[in-house]
Motif scaffolding. Structure first.
Motif, mmCIF file in Angstrom:
data_model
loop_
_atom_site.group_PDB
_atom_site.id
_atom_site.type_symbol
_atom_site.label_atom_id
_atom_site.label_comp_id
_atom_site.label_asym_id
_atom_site.label_seq_id
_atom_site.Cartn_x
_atom_site.Cartn_y
_atom_site.Cartn_z
ATOM 1 N N TYR A 1 -5.185 -6.803 -14.493
ATOM 2 C CA TYR A 1 -3.940 -6.037 -14.531
ATOM 3 C C TYR A 1 -3.728 -5.139 -13.311
ATOM 4 C CZ TYR A 1 -4.138 -7.633 -19.342
ATOM 5 O OH TYR A 1 -4.205 -8.425 -20.454
ATOM 6 N N HIS A 2 -4.652 -5.134 -12.378
ATOM 7 C CA HIS A 2 -4.506 -4.267 -11.206
ATOM 8 C C HIS A 2 -4.852 -5.014 -9.925
ATOM 9 C CE1 HIS A 2 -3.945 -0.671 -13.641
ATOM 10 N NE2 HIS A 2 -4.954 -1.066 -14.384
ATOM 11 N N ILE A 3 -4.189 -4.626 -8.848
ATOM 12 C CA ILE A 3 -4.534 -5.128 -7.511
ATOM 13 C C ILE A 3 -5.131 -4.015 -6.651
ATOM 14 C CG2 ILE A 3 -2.806 -6.954 -7.564
ATOM 15 C CD1 ILE A 3 -1.014 -5.187 -5.814
ATOM 16 N N LYS A 4 -5.161 -2.802 -7.161
ATOM 17 C CA LYS A 4 -5.790 -1.679 -6.461
ATOM 18 C C LYS A 4 -7.317 -1.847 -6.517
ATOM 19 C CE LYS A 4 -4.040 1.149 -9.392
ATOM 20 N NZ LYS A 4 -3.631 2.322 -10.181
ATOM 21 N N PRO A 5 -8.021 -1.245 -5.544
ATOM 22 C CA PRO A 5 -7.560 -0.513 -4.360
ATOM 23 C C PRO A 5 -6.895 -1.441 -3.341
ATOM 24 C CG PRO A 5 -9.867 -0.033 -4.858
ATOM 25 C CD PRO A 5 -9.486 -1.228 -5.641
ATOM 26 N N LEU A 6 -6.008 -0.860 -2.525
ATOM 27 C CA LEU A 6 -5.284 -1.620 -1.517
ATOM 28 C C LEU A 6 -5.813 -1.279 -0.127
ATOM 29 C CD1 LEU A 6 -1.621 -1.276 -2.833
ATOM 30 C CD2 LEU A 6 -3.318 -3.011 -3.397
ATOM 31 N N ARG A 7 -5.794 -2.277 0.742
ATOM 32 C CA ARG A 7 -6.286 -2.052 2.101
ATOM 33 C C ARG A 7 -5.126 -1.640 3.001
ATOM 34 N NH1 ARG A 7 -10.335 -5.896 5.721
ATOM 35 N NH2 ARG A 7 -10.233 -4.603 7.608
ATOM 36 N N VAL A 8 -5.286 -0.546 3.682
ATOM 37 C CA VAL A 8 -4.207 0.015 4.499
ATOM 38 C C VAL A 8 -4.114 -0.658 5.858
ATOM 39 C CG1 VAL A 8 -3.364 2.135 5.604
ATOM 40 C CG2 VAL A 8 -4.359 2.232 3.318
ATOM 41 N N ASP A 9 -5.245 -1.035 6.439
ATOM 42 C CA ASP A 9 -5.255 -1.585 7.795
ATOM 43 C C ASP A 9 -5.215 -3.113 7.810
ATOM 44 O OD1 ASP A 9 -7.762 -1.642 6.629
ATOM 45 O OD2 ASP A 9 -8.817 -1.550 8.542
ATOM 46 N N GLN A 10 -4.675 -3.705 6.776
ATOM 47 C CA GLN A 10 -4.585 -5.168 6.674
ATOM 48 C C GLN A 10 -3.146 -5.616 6.888
ATOM 49 O OE1 GLN A 10 -6.868 -7.288 3.519
ATOM 50 N NE2 GLN A 10 -4.873 -7.964 2.794
ATOM 51 N N LEU A 11 -2.929 -6.500 7.863
ATOM 52 C CA LEU A 11 -1.581 -6.946 8.186
ATOM 53 C C LEU A 11 -1.095 -8.032 7.231
ATOM 54 C CD1 LEU A 11 -1.768 -7.069 12.099
ATOM 55 C CD2 LEU A 11 -0.869 -5.249 10.643
ATOM 56 N N HIS A 12 -1.966 -8.966 6.882
ATOM 57 C CA HIS A 12 -1.577 -10.056 5.983
ATOM 58 C C HIS A 12 -1.494 -9.531 4.554
ATOM 59 C CE1 HIS A 12 -1.543 -14.046 4.064
ATOM 60 N NE2 HIS A 12 -1.160 -14.497 5.246
ATOM 61 N N PRO A 13 -0.545 -10.025 3.769
ATOM 62 C CA PRO A 13 -0.390 -9.511 2.389
ATOM 63 C C PRO A 13 -1.649 -9.626 1.533
ATOM 64 C CG PRO A 13 1.539 -10.779 3.024
ATOM 65 C CD PRO A 13 0.544 -10.958 4.120
ATOM 66 N N THR A 14 -2.359 -10.755 1.617
ATOM 67 C CA THR A 14 -3.605 -10.930 0.865
ATOM 68 C C THR A 14 -4.634 -11.635 1.728
ATOM 69 O OG1 THR A 14 -2.879 -13.058 -0.071
ATOM 70 C CG2 THR A 14 -2.434 -11.076 -1.367
ATOM 71 N N VAL A 15 -5.867 -11.160 1.664
ATOM 72 C CA VAL A 15 -6.988 -11.791 2.370
ATOM 73 C C VAL A 15 -8.197 -11.741 1.448
ATOM 74 C CG1 VAL A 15 -8.523 -11.736 4.361
ATOM 75 C CG2 VAL A 15 -6.118 -11.107 4.639
ATOM 76 N N ASP A 16 -8.681 -12.903 1.043
ATOM 77 C CA ASP A 16 -9.864 -12.997 0.176
ATOM 78 C C ASP A 16 -9.725 -12.134 -1.081
ATOM 79 O OD1 ASP A 16 -11.062 -14.713 2.009
ATOM 80 O OD2 ASP A 16 -11.991 -13.060 3.109
ATOM 81 N N GLY A 17 -8.555 -12.157 -1.677
ATOM 82 C CA GLY A 17 -8.341 -11.415 -2.906
ATOM 83 C C GLY A 17 -8.056 -9.941 -2.724
ATOM 84 N N VAL A 18 -7.965 -9.484 -1.465
ATOM 85 C CA VAL A 18 -7.652 -8.077 -1.180
ATOM 86 C C VAL A 18 -6.175 -7.978 -0.817
ATOM 87 C CG1 VAL A 18 -8.108 -6.120 0.333
ATOM 88 C CG2 VAL A 18 -9.990 -7.594 -0.392
#
Length: 546
Positions: free
Chosen positions: A415-432
Motif C-alpha cells: 500500500y505504500h511506495i515511500k520512502p521516495l528517492r529525491v535524487d532519482q531522475l527516472h520515475p522508477t528504478v529497481d522498485g524505487v
C-alpha cells in the motif's frame, strides 16, 4: 605530556524536548551547544566577545570556563555538532578541567548529562602515531561510551510533593521572566545567526520568516492548522570523519559541513518562497553539523525537504571548494565520497500535537529512509537521498494497525511506495520511486480535479476499496462510467512512463518463483498526502544568485 578531552552530552533529545513549549526547546538546544562547543569554531567567528559569553540565561559555557581558567593552556582540535575535542599541554591540567568543568555544568544544569573522556599520550598503543587524530578520536569516544554505559539507572526522587514541577515531572528550576527572555534571545542569536546571515546574503530576508512560536502556524481554519516537523541527517558522515587524522582536517571538515548544510537550508527556503511567491515560516529547532530539525507549515514541508536534500547533494562552488580543501591529502578518500547525500523524515501533525512525539516520529521516519540505502545495495550503503513521511491525525493512529491486519490476509498487496528517492531522475528504478514523479502525479491529479475530469467522491471511493483487495478495487474502475477511472489510470501510466505492468493505477509484478502476482497501490500515498502538498509547480528553481 599532553592530553586530549572529549566533551559530549547524552540524552540530548530528552533534554531539548522535555518541555511542551517550543521556546523552551530552543533554549535547551542552545544550552547544549554552549556547554559543548566553542562559538569561535563552529560559528566561524574569530573569538567570542564579552557580550556573546557574558551574563545571560546560560550561567556556564565552555568558552567562559576556558577563558577564565585555562587561557593559553589548551588548543582546539575540533568543535561542532554538539561535542568538542580539546588538547591540553599537560595531563594534570586536563584532569583538573574534567573535574572542575563537570562540577560547574552539573551545578548550573542538574538535568543535563555531560560526559567528558580523557586520553593521554601514554594511553595511545605502542607503535601508533601519537598525533593520529582518527585513533585518538576513536579512543575518546570509546571511553565516553563506557562512561555512559556505567551510569546508574535514572530512578531518582525528583520531587517531594511541595515543589512546582515542569512538563517532565521534575522540579522547576528557579528562573525569572527576565532570565527566560535573555535565554531565548541568546538562543536565537546563536542558533539562527548563520541561517540569517545566509538568507541576508541571497536576498531571502523578506521571503523567509524565522519564528519561535508554534502559535504562528495556527490557522483560523482549525482543519488547516498542521505543521511539518522535518528531521534530516547526513549519510556516511562517521566514515568520513574516521578518515581524518589531523586536528586541522577535523576542524576544516566540520566548518565545511556546517557551511554546506546551512546554505542548503537557506537556499532551498529562499528558492521555494520565490517559486510560490509567498512568505515562508520556518523554525530551526536544531542545526548542528549534518543534524537538522526544522518546523514549517505542513503544506510546504515535503517540497522544502526535497529541495534541501537536493541542495546538500549539489552545494555551492565555494562550499564544495572548502570541503575539498579540508580533506586535501587524506589517504583512502575517493573523490566520489565527497558527493554528500542525506535522508529525511517528515511528521505532519496538528500544531497542538505533543512536540517531542512529533520529533521522535520524524527521526524514526528518517531512520526508515536510511534503511533503503542498505536494502538496495546490501551491506554497503549507496550514495542516495531518500525522504519518508507520515501524516498523524491524532495521538493514536489506527492506520498502521489496520494495514497490518489486512496485510495478513492480503500478503501480496503493498500500500505504500515511500520512502521516495529525491535524487532519482527516472520515475522508477529497481522498485524505487522518485519524489519527482510523485510530485508530478500530485500536480496531475489536481489538474484533473480542476478540469472536473474526476470528482472528490470518486477518490473517496478509491480510499474505501484500497484495502478490500484487488477484486473489489478493480471492479470499482471497471464499473465506472464517468471516465474518471480511465483518466486517473492514464495519469499514473503517463507519470511512470508505462514502466512495468500497470492497471487502474496499480503496478502488477509477477513473482514467477512462487506463481503469484504482487500489487503495488501507488495511489494510496498520493490520496493520503494530496491535501498537505502546496498547489502549483512541485520543482523549485535551485539557482540562487549571491
Amino acid at each position: 605530556m599532553s592530553a586530549y578531552v572529549f566533551i559530549d552530552v547524552s540524552r540530548k533529545q530528552e533534554y531539548i524536548f522535555r518541555s511542551k513549549r517550543l521556546r523552551d526547546n530552543l533554549i535547551n538546544s542552545y544550552v547544549i551547544k554552549s556547554v559543548t562547543e566553542l562559538p569561535g569554531i563552529a560559528d566561524a567567528e574569530p573569538t567570542a566577545t564579552d557580550d556573546e559569553i557574558g551574563n545571560s540565561y546560560s550561567e556556564v559555557t565552555l568558552a567562559t570556563y576556558l577563558a577564565e581558567y585555562y587561557t593559553g593552556a589548551y588548543s582546539v582540535v575540533y568543535s561542532g555538532g554538539g561535542n568538542s575535542i580539546l588538547k591540553f599541554t599537560g595531563a594534570k591540567q586536563a584532569k583538573e578541567f574534567v573535574r572542575g568543568y563537570s562540577l560547574e555544568v552539573l551545578s548550573a544544569y542538574p538535568q543535563l548529562e555531560l560526559y567528558i573522556s580523557k586520553v593521554t599520550e601514554e594511553d595511545i598503543p605502542e607503535g601508533c602515531n601519537k598525533e593520529d587524530m582518527s585513533l585518538i578520536r576513536r579512543l575518546l569516544i570509546q571511553r565516553a561510551d563506557r562512561l555512559k554505559d556505567s551510569r546508574k539507572p535514572m530512578f531518582r526522587r525528583w520531587s517531594y510533593g511541595i515543589e512546582r514541577i515542569d512538563d517532565s515531572g521534575k522540579p522547576v528550576l528557579c528562573t525569572n521572566t527576565r532570565q527566560v527572555k535573555d535565554g531565548l534571545d541568546r538562543a536565537r542569536n546563536v542558533l539562527h545567526k548563520r541561517l540569517k546571515d545566509r538568507l541576508k546574503k541571497i536576498g531571502g530576508e523578506e521571503k523567509v520568516e524565522i519564528t519561535v512560536e508554534l502559535s504562528d502556524y495556527k490557522s483560523s481554519d482549525e482543519r488547516k492548522s498542521y505543521i511539518g516537523v522535518i528531521a534530516l541527517d547526513g549519510n556516511q558522515m562517521g566514515k568520513l570523519f574516521n578518515k581524518l587524522r589531523t586536528p586541522e582536517s577535523l576542524s576544516a571538515f566540520s566548518l565545511a559541513i556546517e557551511k554546506i548544510y546551512v546554505e542548503a537550508v537557506a537556499d532551498a527556503l529562499c528558492a521555494y518562497a520565490t517559486s510560490k511567491q509567498k512568505l515562508i515560516k520556518i523554525t530551526p529547532v536544531l542545526m548542528s553539523g549534518d543534524d537538522v530539525c526544522l518546523v514549517t507549515n505542513a503544506e510546504d514541508a515535503l517540497d522544502i525537504t526535497a529541495a534541501i536534500l537536493e541542495r546538500i547533494r549539489t552545494p555551492s562552488p565555494e562550499a564544495k571548494k572548502a570541503l575539498r580543501k579540508a580533506v586535501e591529502g587524506v589517504k583512502g578518500l575517493e573523490d566520489k565520497q565527497l558527493d554528500l547525500t542525506a535522508c529525511a523524515g517528515v511528521a505532519i501533525v496538528k500544531v497542538t500535537y505533543p512536540f517531542f512525539d512529533a520529533v521522535q516520529r520524524a527521526e524514526k521516519l528518517c531512520r526508515r529512509a536510511k534503511e533503503e540505502l542498505y536494502r538496495l545495495a546490501g551491506s554497503e550503503a549507496i550514495a542516495a537521498s531518500f525522504m519518508n513521511w507520515e501524516i498523524v491525525q491524532g495521538q493514536v493512529s489506527a492506520q498502521k494497525p489496520y494495514e497490518k491486519l489486512v496485510s495478513r490476509s492480503r500478503e501480496h498487496s503493498h500500500y505504500h511506495i515511500k520512502p521516495l528517492r529525491v535524487d532519482q531522475l527516472h520515475p522508477t528504478v529497481d522498485g524505487v520511486y522518485s519524489y519527482r514523479a510523485f510530485r508530478s502525479l500530485a500536480d496531475g491529479l489536481r489538474n484533473l480535479l480542476e478540469r472536473e475530469q474526476i470528482s472528490a467522491s470518486f477518490l473517496e471511493k478509491i480510499k474505501k476499496h484500497l484495502y478490500e483487495g484487488w477484486e473489489s478495487y478493480s471492479l470499482l474502475f471497471k464499473l465506472d462510467q464517468t471516465g474518471a477511472g480511465k483518466a486517473l489510470s492514464d495519469l499514473v501510466e503517463q507519470t511512470f512512463l508505462s514502466d512495468g505492468n500497470w492497471k487502474y493505477g496499480v503496478r502488477i509484478e509477477s513473482d514467477t518463483g512462487h506463481g503469484h502476482e504482487e500489487y503495488r497501490y501507488v495511489l494510496n500515498d498520493l490520496l493520503e498526502t494530496i491535501a498537505f502538498i502546496s498547489a502549483g509547480k512541485g520543482s523549485v528553481d535551485t539557482d540562487v544568485k549571491v
